[in-house]
Design a protein around this motif. Structure first.
Motif, PDB file in Angstrom:
ATOM      1  N   TYR A 105      -4.829   7.016  -1.145  1.00 11.06           N
ATOM      2  CA  TYR A 105      -4.405   5.708  -0.637  1.00 11.06           C
ATOM      3  C   TYR A 105      -4.588   4.678  -1.743  1.00 11.06           C
ATOM      4  O   TYR A 105      -5.637   4.618  -2.390  1.00 11.06           O
ATOM      5  CB  TYR A 105      -5.249   5.322   0.576  1.00 11.06           C
ATOM      6  CG  TYR A 105      -4.934   3.954   1.150  1.00 11.06           C
ATOM      7  CD1 TYR A 105      -3.894   3.780   2.048  1.00 11.06           C
ATOM      8  CD2 TYR A 105      -5.694   2.847   0.796  1.00 11.06           C
ATOM      9  CE1 TYR A 105      -3.610   2.533   2.580  1.00 11.06           C
ATOM     10  CE2 TYR A 105      -5.419   1.595   1.321  1.00 11.06           C
ATOM     11  CZ  TYR A 105      -4.377   1.446   2.214  1.00 11.06           C
ATOM     12  OH  TYR A 105      -4.099   0.198   2.738  1.00 11.06           O
ATOM     13  N   ARG A 134      -3.933   4.973   6.525  1.00 13.73           N
ATOM     14  CA  ARG A 134      -4.866   4.094   5.829  1.00 13.73           C
ATOM     15  C   ARG A 134      -6.288   4.443   6.246  1.00 13.73           C
ATOM     16  O   ARG A 134      -6.509   5.046   7.303  1.00 13.73           O
ATOM     17  CB  ARG A 134      -4.574   2.626   6.135  1.00 13.73           C
ATOM     18  CG  ARG A 134      -4.862   2.206   7.570  1.00 13.73           C
ATOM     19  CD  ARG A 134      -4.930   0.694   7.687  1.00 13.73           C
ATOM     20  NE  ARG A 134      -5.163   0.231   9.040  1.00 13.73           N
ATOM     21  CZ  ARG A 134      -6.363   0.164   9.607  1.00 13.73           C
ATOM     22  NH1 ARG A 134      -7.437   0.569   8.949  1.00 13.73           N
ATOM     23  NH2 ARG A 134      -6.495  -0.285  10.842  1.00 13.73           N
ATOM     24  N   SER A 153       0.845  -1.191   0.000  1.00 14.17           N
ATOM     25  CA  SER A 153       0.000   0.000   0.000  1.00 14.17           C
ATOM     26  C   SER A 153       0.879   1.239   0.000  1.00 14.17           C
ATOM     27  O   SER A 153       2.056   1.191   0.378  1.00 14.17           O
ATOM     28  CB  SER A 153      -0.943   0.005   1.206  1.00 14.17           C
ATOM     29  OG  SER A 153      -0.228  -0.147   2.413  1.00 14.17           O
ATOM     30  N   ASN A 199       0.823   5.888   0.084  1.00 17.06           N
ATOM     31  CA  ASN A 199       0.182   7.204   0.171  1.00 17.06           C
ATOM     32  C   ASN A 199       0.777   8.099  -0.905  1.00 17.06           C
ATOM     33  O   ASN A 199       1.998   8.113  -1.104  1.00 17.06           O
ATOM     34  CB  ASN A 199       0.425   7.851   1.532  1.00 17.06           C
ATOM     35  CG  ASN A 199      -0.301   7.170   2.679  1.00 17.06           C
ATOM     36  OD1 ASN A 199       0.082   7.315   3.834  1.00 17.06           O
ATOM     37  ND2 ASN A 199      -1.340   6.406   2.389  1.00 17.06           N
TER      38      ASN A 199
END
Length: 234
Positions: free
Chosen positions: A92, A125, A64, A66
Motif C-alpha cells: 500500500y 487499505r 493511494s 495497491n
C-alpha cells in the motif's frame, strides 16, 4: 449586650446579601488561545548545490495505490511480461504532492500489509492508516514500483529525479543496494490539533537519480503535511 451584638451581625449579613444581589459577580468568559498551526499548509523545502527551494503554494489531495509486493517476472511471452509475487499481501502506498508554479515534489509513504489486516475501501487499505505516519526514521525504498520488497519512503521530483530506480523489468536495476546508504528520512512529530487536524513534520536528506543515472544530493530537507480526518477515513 449580647442581643445588640447579634442584631448588629444580622444586619451586616442582610446588607451584604442585598449588596451581592444588587451587584452580582460577573464571570469573565474563558478565552481559548487560537493555535496558529490551524492555519498551516503543506510545505516542503530542500537544498541542492547550495540553492534552497521552497514549495508551499499548492498541495494535492492524496492518492493511494495497491501494488504486488515481492514482484518477479514469471515469464515473457511475445514481449509481454507476466509478474507474480506474494499472494496474501499487498503493498500500500500513499502519495502527497506539493508544488508551485515551477516545481513539484511527490512524497510517497510505502508499506506492505497482509490482506487479512486490511479493509476494502476504494482499494485495499490498512485498518489503521496512522501506522504509516508514526514518529521515527524511514528507509528509502529504492525498489519501489519494481520489486516492491522494501517498506519506507520515496520522493519524486518533477524534473525526473527520484530516490528510487527504474520501474521497468525490461531493463536491469540501475541503482546499487547502497544508493541511499547515507540518506535519512525521519518523521519528527505527528501532532493532533484541537480541530482534529494532524500536523506531520519530517526532516530528510537523500540522493536522487534520473533515467540516465545522473545524481543530485538533497540536503536540509523539511516537510510539513496537514492531514484532516478524511485522510484516515478513506
Amino acid at each position: 449586650m449580647k442581643i445588640n451584638i447579634f442584631l448588629g451581625a444580622a444586619m451586616a449579613v442582610f446588607f451584604f446579601a442585598a449588596c451581592k444581589k444588587d451587584n452580582p459577580l460577573i464571570e469573565q468568559p474563558t478565552t481559548v488561545k487560537e493555535d496558529p498551526l490551524e492555519y498551516a499548509t503543506d510545505s516542503i523545502s530542500y537544498s541542492i548545490d547550495g540553492t534552497t527551494y521552497n514549495l508551499s503554494k499548492f498541495s494535492s489531495f492524496y492518492s493511494s495505490s495497491n501494488r504486488q509486493p515481492h514482484s518477479k517476472v514469471d515469464s515473457i511471452v511475445k514481449n509481454s511480461y507476466y509478474i507474480s509475487g506474494l499472494k496474501d499481501s499487498v503493498l500500500y502506498s500513499r502519495t502527497y504532492g506539493i508544488y508551485n508554479d515551477q516545481n513539484k515534489v511527490d512524497i510517497i509513504f510505502i508499506k506492505t500489509y497482509a490482506k487479512a489486516s486490511m479493509v476494502q475501501a476504494l482499494i485495499l487499505r490498512p485498518k489503521d492508516v496512522m501506522d504509516l505516519f508514526t514518529v521515527g526514521s524511514r528507509n528509502y525504498a529504492i525498489d519501489y514500483g519494481r520489486d516492491n520488497i522494501q517498506n519506507g519512503i520515496a520522493l519524486r521530483f518533477s524534473d525526473g529525479f527520484k530516490t528510487y530506480g527504474s520501474e521497468s523489468f525490461r531493463e536491469p536495476p540501475k541503482l546499487s543496494p547502497d544508493a541511499q546508504k547515507y540518506s535519512k528520512f525521519e518523521i519528527t512529530s505527528m501532532e493532533k490539533l484541537n480541530s482534529g487536524t494532524y500536523i506531520l513534520e519530517a526532516k530528510f536528506n537523500a540522493m536522487v537519480f534520473n533515467e540516465n543515472n545522473e545524481s543530485k544530493k538533497i540536503e536540509n530537507g523539511y516537510l510539513r503535511l496537514v492531514m484532516s480526518y478524511i485522510d484516515f477515513a478513506l
